[in-house]
Write a protein that holds these residues in place. Structure first.
Motif, PDB file in Angstrom:
ATOM      1  N   CYS A  22       0.828  -1.201   0.000  1.00 38.28           N
ATOM      2  CA  CYS A  22       0.000   0.000   0.000  1.00 38.28           C
ATOM      3  C   CYS A  22       0.864   1.254   0.000  1.00 38.28           C
ATOM      4  N   ILE A  23       0.348   2.302  -0.608  1.00 36.37           N
ATOM      5  CA  ILE A  23       1.034   3.592  -0.592  1.00 36.37           C
ATOM      6  C   ILE A  23       0.391   4.457   0.484  1.00 36.37           C
ATOM      7  N   CYS A  24       1.216   5.167   1.219  1.00 38.27           N
ATOM      8  CA  CYS A  24       0.732   6.028   2.302  1.00 38.27           C
ATOM      9  C   CYS A  24       0.334   7.389   1.734  1.00 38.27           C
ATOM     10  N   ASP A  25      -0.900   7.801   2.000  1.00 31.79           N
ATOM     11  CA  ASP A  25      -1.407   9.096   1.548  1.00 31.79           C
ATOM     12  C   ASP A  25      -1.396  10.154   2.637  1.00 31.79           C
ATOM     13  N   GLY A  26      -0.988   9.791   3.850  1.00 30.11           N
ATOM     14  CA  GLY A  26      -0.946  10.761   4.946  1.00 30.11           C
ATOM     15  C   GLY A  26      -1.764  10.292   6.135  1.00 30.11           C
ATOM     16  N   ALA A  61       5.396   6.721   0.390  1.00 31.25           N
ATOM     17  CA  ALA A  61       6.170   5.477   0.432  1.00 31.25           C
ATOM     18  C   ALA A  61       5.218   4.280   0.470  1.00 31.25           C
ATOM     19  N   PHE A  62       5.707   3.138   0.014  1.00 34.01           N
ATOM     20  CA  PHE A  62       4.933   1.907   0.009  1.00 34.01           C
ATOM     21  C   PHE A  62       5.265   1.077   1.242  1.00 34.01           C
ATOM     22  N   TYR A  63       4.223   0.435   1.802  1.00 32.30           N
ATOM     23  CA  TYR A  63       4.374  -0.419   2.975  1.00 32.30           C
ATOM     24  C   TYR A  63       3.554  -1.686   2.776  1.00 32.30           C
ATOM     25  N   LYS A  64       4.026  -2.778   3.340  1.00 31.27           N
ATOM     26  CA  LYS A  64       3.242  -4.017   3.343  1.00 31.27           C
ATOM     27  C   LYS A  64       2.302  -3.952   4.540  1.00 31.27           C
ATOM     28  N   VAL A  65       0.996  -4.079   4.270  1.00 33.74           N
ATOM     29  CA  VAL A  65      -0.018  -3.968   5.314  1.00 33.74           C
ATOM     30  C   VAL A  65      -0.835  -5.259   5.359  1.00 33.74           C
ATOM     31  N   ARG A  83       9.382   0.473   7.773  1.00 34.06           N
ATOM     32  CA  ARG A  83      10.294   0.973   6.748  1.00 34.06           C
ATOM     33  C   ARG A  83       9.613   0.869   5.396  1.00 34.06           C
ATOM     34  N   PRO A  84       9.805   1.830   4.523  1.00 33.35           N
ATOM     35  CA  PRO A  84       9.159   1.785   3.210  1.00 33.35           C
ATOM     36  C   PRO A  84       9.585   0.554   2.411  1.00 33.35           C
ATOM     37  N   ALA A  85       8.619  -0.040   1.700  1.00 35.38           N
ATOM     38  CA  ALA A  85       8.920  -1.163   0.822  1.00 35.38           C
ATOM     39  C   ALA A  85       9.552  -0.665  -0.471  1.00 35.38           C
ATOM     40  N   ASN A  86       9.121   0.461  -0.957  1.00 31.83           N
ATOM     41  CA  ASN A  86       9.637   1.121  -2.150  1.00 31.83           C
ATOM     42  C   ASN A  86       9.401   2.609  -1.988  1.00 31.83           C
ATOM     43  N   ILE A  87       9.984   3.389  -2.825  1.00 25.09           N
ATOM     44  CA  ILE A  87       9.744   4.830  -2.811  1.00 25.09           C
ATOM     45  C   ILE A  87       8.926   5.185  -4.043  1.00 25.09           C
ATOM     46  N   ALA A  88       7.858   5.902  -3.842  1.00 20.89           N
ATOM     47  CA  ALA A  88       7.048   6.353  -4.970  1.00 20.89           C
ATOM     48  C   ALA A  88       7.725   7.550  -5.618  1.00 20.89           C
ATOM     49  N   ILE A  89       7.792   7.538  -6.905  1.00 15.30           N
ATOM     50  CA  ILE A  89       8.382   8.659  -7.625  1.00 15.30           C
ATOM     51  C   ILE A  89       7.268   9.326  -8.418  1.00 15.30           C
ATOM     52  N   LEU A  90       7.021  10.583  -8.122  1.00 12.15           N
ATOM     53  CA  LEU A  90       5.970  11.331  -8.792  1.00 12.15           C
ATOM     54  C   LEU A  90       6.590  12.412  -9.654  1.00 12.15           C
ATOM     55  N   ALA A  91       5.944  12.695 -10.748  1.00 11.70           N
ATOM     56  CA  ALA A  91       6.425  13.766 -11.615  1.00 11.70           C
ATOM     57  C   ALA A  91       6.257  15.095 -10.886  1.00 11.70           C
TER      58      ALA A  91
END
Length: 108
Positions: A22-26, A61-65, A83-91
């Motif tokens: 999952c990606i964290c939106d805040g 950031a992405f996390y396993k939930v 800890r983040p699973a991956n880093i989201a890269i946004l334009a």
């Protein structure tokens, strides 16, 4: 609408016990829980994955939930690892990236 709510609740209930990236939106201002979403969920349209966290989660950031509970539209769980699973890269300066027919990113 009642029938749709029943169908949604049943489908969300089937996700309990599973782990999703999952990606964290805040943070949700009302509950103080972190708002996340799976890759299948659209922000502000589909339901959320809500999770408390002892350590702060990083927005974007992405996390396993692991899902532990559900209601009609939302899922509840815990981040397996803070800890983040991956880093989201946004334009930069965009919220969405659309691809044109030439396979080059077209920002809107």
């Amino acid at each position: 609408m009642e029938l749709q709510a029943e169908v949604s609740a049943e489908r969300e209930g089937e996700k309990v016990g599973h782990t999703y990236e999952c990606i964290c939106d805040g943070v949700d201002d009302e509950t103080g829980m972190y708002l996340l979403r799976t890759k299948a969920d659209c922000p502000e349209i589909d339901g959320n994955v809500l999770t408390p966290a002892d350590t702060p989660l990083e927005t974007g950031a992405f996390y396993k939930v692991t899902i532990t509970d559900s209601d009609t539209y939302d899922l509840y769980g815990y981040a397996e690892d803070a800890r983040p699973a991956n880093i989201a890269i946004l334009a930069p300066n965009t919220k969405k990236i659309y691809k044109n027919t030439c396979n080059r990113p077209k920002y809107m």
